[in-house]
Design a protein around this motif. Sequence first.
Motif, PDB file in Angstrom:
ATOM      1  N   SER A 176       4.469  -4.288   3.413  1.00 44.70           N
ATOM      2  CA  SER A 176       3.528  -3.686   4.230  1.00 44.70           C
ATOM      3  C   SER A 176       2.275  -3.291   3.262  1.00 44.70           C
ATOM      4  O   SER A 176       1.113  -3.427   3.315  1.00 44.70           O
ATOM      5  CB  SER A 176       3.855  -2.677   4.805  1.00 44.70           C
ATOM      6  OG  SER A 176       5.145  -2.685   5.797  1.00 44.70           O
ATOM      7  N   GLN A 177       2.636  -2.705   2.029  1.00 43.24           N
ATOM      8  CA  GLN A 177       1.479  -2.386   1.007  1.00 43.24           C
ATOM      9  C   GLN A 177       0.848  -3.527   0.641  1.00 43.24           C
ATOM     10  O   GLN A 177      -0.656  -3.866   0.630  1.00 43.24           O
ATOM     11  CB  GLN A 177       2.211  -1.781  -0.131  1.00 43.24           C
ATOM     12  CG  GLN A 177       1.056  -1.312  -1.102  1.00 43.24           C
ATOM     13  CD  GLN A 177       1.846  -0.507  -2.324  1.00 43.24           C
ATOM     14  OE1 GLN A 177       2.865  -0.546  -2.350  1.00 43.24           O
ATOM     15  NE2 GLN A 177       0.847   0.127  -3.096  1.00 43.24           N
ATOM     16  N   ALA A 181      -0.079  -4.338   6.204  1.00 44.04           N
ATOM     17  CA  ALA A 181       0.552  -4.606   7.579  1.00 44.04           C
ATOM     18  C   ALA A 181       1.075  -3.419   8.053  1.00 44.04           C
ATOM     19  O   ALA A 181       1.197  -2.413   7.113  1.00 44.04           O
ATOM     20  CB  ALA A 181       1.632  -5.553   7.477  1.00 44.04           C
ATOM     21  N   GLU A 182       0.999  -3.236   9.540  1.00 43.62           N
ATOM     22  CA  GLU A 182       1.739  -1.871  10.150  1.00 43.62           C
ATOM     23  C   GLU A 182       3.165  -1.995   9.734  1.00 43.62           C
ATOM     24  O   GLU A 182       3.935  -2.997   9.759  1.00 43.62           O
ATOM     25  CB  GLU A 182       1.442  -2.159  11.553  1.00 43.62           C
ATOM     26  CG  GLU A 182       0.213  -1.903  12.154  1.00 43.62           C
ATOM     27  CD  GLU A 182      -0.183  -2.056  13.313  1.00 43.62           C
ATOM     28  OE1 GLU A 182      -1.132  -1.700  13.794  1.00 43.62           O
ATOM     29  OE2 GLU A 182       1.021  -2.148  14.262  1.00 43.62           O
ATOM     30  N   ALA A 225       2.620   6.441   1.144  1.00 39.04           N
ATOM     31  CA  ALA A 225       2.631   5.185   1.909  1.00 39.04           C
ATOM     32  C   ALA A 225       1.565   5.358   2.979  1.00 39.04           C
ATOM     33  O   ALA A 225       1.057   4.264   3.412  1.00 39.04           O
ATOM     34  CB  ALA A 225       4.181   4.853   2.088  1.00 39.04           C
ATOM     35  N   HIS A 226       1.303   6.590   3.579  1.00 39.58           N
ATOM     36  CA  HIS A 226       0.346   6.411   4.712  1.00 39.58           C
ATOM     37  C   HIS A 226      -1.121   6.275   4.227  1.00 39.58           C
ATOM     38  O   HIS A 226      -1.810   5.967   5.198  1.00 39.58           O
ATOM     39  CB  HIS A 226       0.461   8.021   5.221  1.00 39.58           C
ATOM     40  CG  HIS A 226       1.694   8.311   5.785  1.00 39.58           C
ATOM     41  ND1 HIS A 226       1.970   8.041   7.121  1.00 39.58           N
ATOM     42  CD2 HIS A 226       2.956   8.815   5.342  1.00 39.58           C
ATOM     43  CE1 HIS A 226       3.032   8.305   7.659  1.00 39.58           C
ATOM     44  NE2 HIS A 226       3.813   8.628   6.343  1.00 39.58           N
ATOM     45  N   LEU A 227      -1.518   6.229   2.811  1.00 39.50           N
ATOM     46  CA  LEU A 227      -2.843   6.046   2.355  1.00 39.50           C
ATOM     47  C   LEU A 227      -3.089   4.470   2.476  1.00 39.50           C
ATOM     48  O   LEU A 227      -4.138   4.309   2.618  1.00 39.50           O
ATOM     49  CB  LEU A 227      -2.680   6.335   1.007  1.00 39.50           C
ATOM     50  CG  LEU A 227      -2.533   8.071   0.681  1.00 39.50           C
ATOM     51  CD1 LEU A 227      -2.587   8.356  -0.840  1.00 39.50           C
ATOM     52  CD2 LEU A 227      -3.667   8.556   1.496  1.00 39.50           C
ATOM     53  N   TRP A 228      -2.079   3.480   2.503  1.00 35.48           N
ATOM     54  CA  TRP A 228      -2.600   2.048   2.460  1.00 35.48           C
ATOM     55  C   TRP A 228      -1.952   1.378   3.415  1.00 35.48           C
ATOM     56  O   TRP A 228      -2.029   0.116   3.581  1.00 35.48           O
ATOM     57  CB  TRP A 228      -1.933   1.459   0.892  1.00 35.48           C
ATOM     58  CG  TRP A 228      -0.533   2.111   0.451  1.00 35.48           C
ATOM     59  CD1 TRP A 228      -0.517   2.772  -0.628  1.00 35.48           C
ATOM     60  CD2 TRP A 228       0.772   1.909   0.776  1.00 35.48           C
ATOM     61  NE1 TRP A 228       0.845   3.203  -0.799  1.00 35.48           N
ATOM     62  CE2 TRP A 228       1.541   2.441  -0.126  1.00 35.48           C
ATOM     63  CE3 TRP A 228       1.105   1.219   1.727  1.00 35.48           C
ATOM     64  CZ2 TRP A 228       3.079   2.377   0.202  1.00 35.48           C
ATOM     65  CZ3 TRP A 228       2.764   0.888   1.892  1.00 35.48           C
ATOM     66  CH2 TRP A 228       3.635   1.462   1.075  1.00 35.48           C
ATOM     67  N   CYS A 229      -1.295   1.967   4.421  1.00 36.15           N
ATOM     68  CA  CYS A 229      -0.773   1.244   5.632  1.00 36.15           C
ATOM     69  C   CYS A 229      -0.450   2.353   6.805  1.00 36.15           C
ATOM     70  O   CYS A 229       0.034   3.411   6.717  1.00 36.15           O
ATOM     71  CB  CYS A 229       0.385   0.417   5.329  1.00 36.15           C
ATOM     72  SG  CYS A 229       2.136   1.534   5.125  1.00 36.15           S
ATOM     73  N   LYS A 230      -0.562   1.855   8.139  1.00 37.11           N
ATOM     74  CA  LYS A 230      -0.397   2.457   9.271  1.00 37.11           C
ATOM     75  C   LYS A 230       1.182   2.426   9.360  1.00 37.11           C
ATOM     76  O   LYS A 230       1.877   1.428   9.366  1.00 37.11           O
ATOM     77  CB  LYS A 230      -1.160   1.751  10.427  1.00 37.11           C
ATOM     78  CG  LYS A 230      -0.872   2.492  11.809  1.00 37.11           C
ATOM     79  CD  LYS A 230      -1.797   1.822  12.868  1.00 37.11           C
ATOM     80  CE  LYS A 230      -1.637   2.915  14.091  1.00 37.11           C
ATOM     81  NZ  LYS A 230      -2.367   2.117  15.205  1.00 37.11           N
TER      82      LYS A 230
END
Length: 324
Positions: A176-177, A181-182, A225-230
Amino acid sequence: MRIERILCPTDLTVESETALRYASTLARAYEAQLILMYCQPDSPDKSDAKVPGNAAELLDATLREQATAAELDKWRWQSKVVNCDDPTDCITREASRYGADLVVMRSRRRPHRAALLGSVAESVSRTAPCPVMVIHSDERDWIEGHGRQIGLKRVLVAFDFSDHSEQALKLGLLISQEYQAELHLLHVLPPFTLNEPEISWYPLGSEGVYHKAARRLQKAVPDEAHLWCKIKNVVSEGQPYREIIHYAERNEIDLVCIGAQGAGFGLLTLFGSNVDRVLRQAPCPVLVARPLKHARKSPSDLIEREASAPAVPMPENVARASLS
């Protein structure tokens, strides 16, 4: 995410080209070595009538359709014919021998009666020394640009707080990173959990099953992780494999990441585990997370091993292509 070597088993049928397309696209994206392998039966009664002519020549021609001569030489892509009667054992052994970081292979949609016997892909997913990506020919596709681009938009991780699912979460986060991607994190509670009478009322200060699971899901994902993907956390109730499949269908998931159960015994093995059922019915590719069980090998190590290994007879031009 580090991928240096990808093993792609094939049966040289048209249907198996889907897995090769994914394998070659991933190999190109990570500048990884791709080994295209065909398991040739030793026993005459197990010979594959679907493969006409020389298997080595067909294998080499199939590989050359996926890349230019310059790409084959640059990334050391090669084809390999291995004589064996047990494809599962053969694939697992060669993945370990080559130090593969990923196995990409096709699996057929199997009728319910045939599913009791399992498939090669399911067996490899239980025993491989590295993660296994299982592809079907009739599923959602995320290879774009004529096999040159990866268009992942939504990744689903099935998470049950076990060590197996921790491996799946690590892979899901890395993917995801890398592709922005979500990430959908799904935990499935046992059937009827939310309908139990005590769920409707709790003593002061206590926490319900649903909220406890939701809180554990939030803690499972690192804050950064919330900084680079939803990231979307979901708690549902029911049979795990059904909930995973239905969620993937409803939300147009491109890739399901799931932990491997390992070799099992008894009724669970006979009638199929959740992993097996997801592999058979998922509407998109499934990545079965497994820890690497071998040391990474350098190209020089592989050359030495190839030189000492028994050679499989093949035409001279094919042999030159394999060593290039």
